[in-house]
Motif scaffolding. Structure first.
Motif, PDB file in Angstrom:
ATOM      1  N   VAL A 102       0.851  -1.195   0.000  1.00 36.08           N
ATOM      2  CA  VAL A 102       0.000   0.000   0.000  1.00 36.08           C
ATOM      3  C   VAL A 102       0.885   1.243   0.000  1.00 36.08           C
ATOM      4  CG1 VAL A 102      -1.605   1.356   1.412  1.00 36.08           C
ATOM      5  CG2 VAL A 102      -2.014  -1.084   1.055  1.00 36.08           C
ATOM      6  N   GLY A 103       0.534   2.191  -0.874  1.00 39.70           N
ATOM      7  CA  GLY A 103       1.301   3.426  -1.014  1.00 39.70           C
ATOM      8  C   GLY A 103       2.311   3.380  -2.148  1.00 39.70           C
ATOM      9  N   ARG A 104       2.508   2.210  -2.712  1.00 38.97           N
ATOM     10  CA  ARG A 104       3.488   2.066  -3.790  1.00 38.97           C
ATOM     11  C   ARG A 104       2.786   2.016  -5.147  1.00 38.97           C
ATOM     12  NH1 ARG A 104       8.113  -1.847  -2.057  1.00 38.97           N
ATOM     13  NH2 ARG A 104       9.287  -0.442  -3.351  1.00 38.97           N
ATOM     14  N   THR A 105       3.556   2.246  -6.191  1.00 39.15           N
ATOM     15  CA  THR A 105       3.033   2.166  -7.550  1.00 39.15           C
ATOM     16  C   THR A 105       3.032   0.705  -7.985  1.00 39.15           C
ATOM     17  OG1 THR A 105       3.907   4.354  -8.038  1.00 39.15           O
ATOM     18  CG2 THR A 105       3.354   2.957  -9.924  1.00 39.15           C
ATOM     19  N   VAL A 106       1.905   0.251  -8.526  1.00 35.22           N
ATOM     20  CA  VAL A 106       1.769  -1.132  -8.960  1.00 35.22           C
ATOM     21  C   VAL A 106       1.214  -1.195 -10.376  1.00 35.22           C
ATOM     22  CG1 VAL A 106       1.410  -2.062  -6.625  1.00 35.22           C
ATOM     23  CG2 VAL A 106      -0.559  -1.353  -7.972  1.00 35.22           C
ATOM     24  N   THR A 107       1.484  -2.313 -11.031  1.00 39.76           N
ATOM     25  CA  THR A 107       0.847  -2.633 -12.299  1.00 39.76           C
ATOM     26  C   THR A 107       0.095  -3.932 -12.091  1.00 39.76           C
ATOM     27  OG1 THR A 107       2.583  -1.553 -13.572  1.00 39.76           O
ATOM     28  CG2 THR A 107       1.217  -3.145 -14.743  1.00 39.76           C
ATOM     29  N   VAL A 108      -1.202  -3.896 -12.382  1.00 41.16           N
ATOM     30  CA  VAL A 108      -2.069  -5.044 -12.135  1.00 41.16           C
ATOM     31  C   VAL A 108      -2.672  -5.492 -13.455  1.00 41.16           C
ATOM     32  CG1 VAL A 108      -4.095  -5.887 -10.874  1.00 41.16           C
ATOM     33  CG2 VAL A 108      -2.627  -4.125  -9.845  1.00 41.16           C
ATOM     34  N   GLN A 109      -2.469  -6.756 -13.785  1.00 44.90           N
ATOM     35  CA  GLN A 109      -3.079  -7.328 -14.982  1.00 44.90           C
ATOM     36  C   GLN A 109      -4.242  -8.199 -14.524  1.00 44.90           C
ATOM     37  OE1 GLN A 109      -0.866 -10.197 -17.404  1.00 44.90           O
ATOM     38  NE2 GLN A 109      -1.454  -8.952 -19.162  1.00 44.90           N
ATOM     39  N   LEU A 110      -5.405  -7.971 -15.143  1.00 42.23           N
ATOM     40  CA  LEU A 110      -6.620  -8.670 -14.739  1.00 42.23           C
ATOM     41  C   LEU A 110      -6.917  -9.860 -15.647  1.00 42.23           C
ATOM     42  CD1 LEU A 110      -8.716  -5.467 -14.077  1.00 42.23           C
ATOM     43  CD2 LEU A 110      -7.588  -6.924 -12.388  1.00 42.23           C
ATOM     44  N   ALA A 111      -7.847 -10.678 -15.217  1.00 39.36           N
ATOM     45  CA  ALA A 111      -8.220 -11.878 -15.961  1.00 39.36           C
ATOM     46  C   ALA A 111      -8.727 -11.555 -17.361  1.00 39.36           C
ATOM     47  CB  ALA A 111      -9.285 -12.653 -15.189  1.00 39.36           C
ATOM     48  N   ASP A 112      -9.353 -10.384 -17.536  1.00 39.89           N
ATOM     49  CA  ASP A 112      -9.870 -10.013 -18.859  1.00 39.89           C
ATOM     50  C   ASP A 112      -8.808  -9.334 -19.729  1.00 39.89           C
ATOM     51  OD1 ASP A 112      -9.618  -7.508 -17.759  1.00 39.89           O
ATOM     52  OD2 ASP A 112     -11.750  -6.987 -17.884  1.00 39.89           O
ATOM     53  N   ALA A 113      -7.543  -9.420 -19.318  1.00 37.87           N
ATOM     54  CA  ALA A 113      -6.373  -8.908 -20.051  1.00 37.87           C
ATOM     55  C   ALA A 113      -6.207  -7.389 -19.978  1.00 37.87           C
ATOM     56  CB  ALA A 113      -6.357  -9.377 -21.501  1.00 37.87           C
ATOM     57  N   THR A 114      -7.050  -6.706 -19.207  1.00 39.50           N
ATOM     58  CA  THR A 114      -6.833  -5.274 -19.021  1.00 39.50           C
ATOM     59  C   THR A 114      -5.752  -5.056 -17.961  1.00 39.50           C
ATOM     60  OG1 THR A 114      -8.582  -5.102 -17.357  1.00 39.50           O
ATOM     61  CG2 THR A 114      -9.202  -4.639 -19.643  1.00 39.50           C
ATOM     62  N   ARG A 159       2.539  -6.434  -9.809  1.00 40.99           N
ATOM     63  CA  ARG A 159       3.924  -6.186  -9.413  1.00 40.99           C
ATOM     64  C   ARG A 159       4.090  -4.742  -8.964  1.00 40.99           C
ATOM     65  NH1 ARG A 159       7.178 -10.446 -11.433  1.00 40.99           N
ATOM     66  NH2 ARG A 159       5.957 -11.773 -12.777  1.00 40.99           N
ATOM     67  N   VAL A 160       4.994  -4.562  -8.013  1.00 41.91           N
ATOM     68  CA  VAL A 160       5.373  -3.221  -7.586  1.00 41.91           C
ATOM     69  C   VAL A 160       6.312  -2.672  -8.643  1.00 41.91           C
ATOM     70  CG1 VAL A 160       6.671  -1.902  -5.867  1.00 41.91           C
ATOM     71  CG2 VAL A 160       5.108  -3.709  -5.125  1.00 41.91           C
ATOM     72  N   GLU A 161       6.084  -1.426  -9.031  1.00 41.48           N
ATOM     73  CA  GLU A 161       6.947  -0.755  -9.987  1.00 41.48           C
ATOM     74  C   GLU A 161       7.962   0.072  -9.206  1.00 41.48           C
ATOM     75  OE1 GLU A 161       6.923  -1.222 -13.253  1.00 41.48           O
ATOM     76  OE2 GLU A 161       5.258  -2.629 -13.001  1.00 41.48           O
ATOM     77  N   VAL A 162       9.211  -0.068  -9.528  1.00 40.30           N
ATOM     78  CA  VAL A 162      10.249   0.706  -8.873  1.00 40.30           C
ATOM     79  C   VAL A 162      10.168   2.136  -9.390  1.00 40.30           C
ATOM     80  CG1 VAL A 162      12.726   0.956  -8.491  1.00 40.30           C
ATOM     81  CG2 VAL A 162      11.711  -1.325  -8.631  1.00 40.30           C
ATOM     82  N   ASP A 163      10.021   3.081  -8.468  1.00 40.18           N
ATOM     83  CA  ASP A 163       9.871   4.480  -8.830  1.00 40.18           C
ATOM     84  C   ASP A 163      11.185   5.203  -8.572  1.00 40.18           C
ATOM     85  OD1 ASP A 163       9.053   7.043  -9.361  1.00 40.18           O
ATOM     86  OD2 ASP A 163       7.647   7.174  -7.687  1.00 40.18           O
ATOM     87  N   LEU A 164      11.859   5.587  -9.631  1.00 40.82           N
ATOM     88  CA  LEU A 164      13.148   6.268  -9.509  1.00 40.82           C
ATOM     89  C   LEU A 164      13.042   7.754  -9.783  1.00 40.82           C
ATOM     90  CD1 LEU A 164      15.414   3.636 -11.283  1.00 40.82           C
ATOM     91  CD2 LEU A 164      15.006   3.935  -8.836  1.00 40.82           C
ATOM     92  N   THR A 165      11.806   8.271  -9.870  1.00 36.76           N
ATOM     93  CA  THR A 165      11.664   9.706 -10.101  1.00 36.76           C
ATOM     94  C   THR A 165      12.167  10.453  -8.885  1.00 36.76           C
ATOM     95  OG1 THR A 165       9.409   9.682  -9.257  1.00 36.76           O
ATOM     96  CG2 THR A 165       9.679   9.449 -11.632  1.00 36.76           C
ATOM     97  N   GLY A 166      12.788  11.569  -9.141  1.00 35.71           N
ATOM     98  CA  GLY A 166      13.313  12.371  -8.047  1.00 35.71           C
ATOM     99  C   GLY A 166      14.731  12.006  -7.654  1.00 35.71           C
ATOM    100  N   LEU A 167      15.292  10.984  -8.257  1.00 37.90           N
ATOM    101  CA  LEU A 167      16.666  10.602  -7.971  1.00 37.90           C
ATOM    102  C   LEU A 167      17.592  11.185  -9.024  1.00 37.90           C
ATOM    103  CD1 LEU A 167      16.208   6.846  -7.041  1.00 37.90           C
ATOM    104  CD2 LEU A 167      16.354   8.794  -5.508  1.00 37.90           C
ATOM    105  N   GLY A 168      18.753  11.542  -8.629  1.00 41.03           N
ATOM    106  CA  GLY A 168      19.744  12.034  -9.577  1.00 41.03           C
ATOM    107  C   GLY A 168      19.678  13.537  -9.731  1.00 41.03           C
ATOM    108  N   PRO A 169      20.520  14.066 -10.602  1.00 46.99           N
ATOM    109  CA  PRO A 169      20.591  15.520 -10.773  1.00 46.99           C
ATOM    110  C   PRO A 169      19.354  16.058 -11.482  1.00 46.99           C
ATOM    111  CG  PRO A 169      22.004  14.423 -12.354  1.00 46.99           C
ATOM    112  CD  PRO A 169      21.467  13.358 -11.433  1.00 46.99           C
TER     113      PRO A 169
END
Length: 182
Positions: A102-114, A159-169
């Motif tokens: 909870v609170g993280r970015t996820v990508t969810v694939q459903l049974a109907d392929a959406t 799956r949890v998506e790794v969020d790297l926004t805000g990192l680096g210069p």
């Protein structure tokens, strides 16, 4: 000498030892290469545990797992024991996995392929709530949609998506000037 044990047999031996440490045995894999084996044990926290699965807890669990394997003598020959957490790349397959995400970015694939991608905001009974987020193009803000309730029984892959926004210069001029005084 012990006979070669299967992952299910090893799981049955390890579950009580891991539970005694206040943890959940998430997965057991046994890889054989010649006379040597590698036993890979993945641990997780129970759904209601708000603590962290830090190195101290993993270390304590490793000792308990090693002791249980030695006492049962189910792995034939020499073996290497690897104990750790599920890792970010593993799919979310259990309700407790979603609760911890909870609170993280996820990508969810459903049974109907959406596919629904966004921020996991809540897990209620047998459902998850995801707020869809579409990334903005060329520096524009992302588009945030209305929360979507999804039944866990309809989820085929998540799956949890790794969020790297805000990192680096900072690349833009406004960000580069922000640190300078006038």
């Amino acid at each position: 000498m012990a006979a070669a044990a299967g992952a299910e047999q090893v799981r049955e031996i390890l579950e009580p030892a891991v539970a005694a440490q206040g943890l959940v045995l998430d997965d057991v894999e046994i890889h054989r290469a010649g006379a040597r084996s590698t036993v890979v044990v993945s641990l997780d926290l129970p759904e209601d545990d708000e603590g962290e699965l830090d190195l101290d807890r993993v270390s304590d669990a490793t000792r308990a797992v090693s002791d249980a394997l030695d006492a049962a003598d189910v792995i034939a020959g020499h073996y290497t024991l690897e104990v750790g957490t599920r890792g970010v790349a593993r799919p979310l397959t259990e309700r407790r996995h979603f609760v911890r995400a909870v609170g993280r970015t996820v990508t969810v694939q459903l049974a109907d392929a959406t596919t629904v991608a966004g921020r996991l905001t809540e897990v209620v009974d047998g459902e998850i709530v995801v707020v869809p987020v579409k990334p903005g193009l060329k520096g524009r803000r992302p588009t945030v949609g209305e929360p979507v309730r999804l039944s866990l029984t309809d989820v085929r892959d998540a799956r949890v998506e790794v969020d790297l926004t805000g990192l680096g210069p900072v690349d833009d001029e406004a960000g580069a000037d922000a640190g300078q005084e006038s």
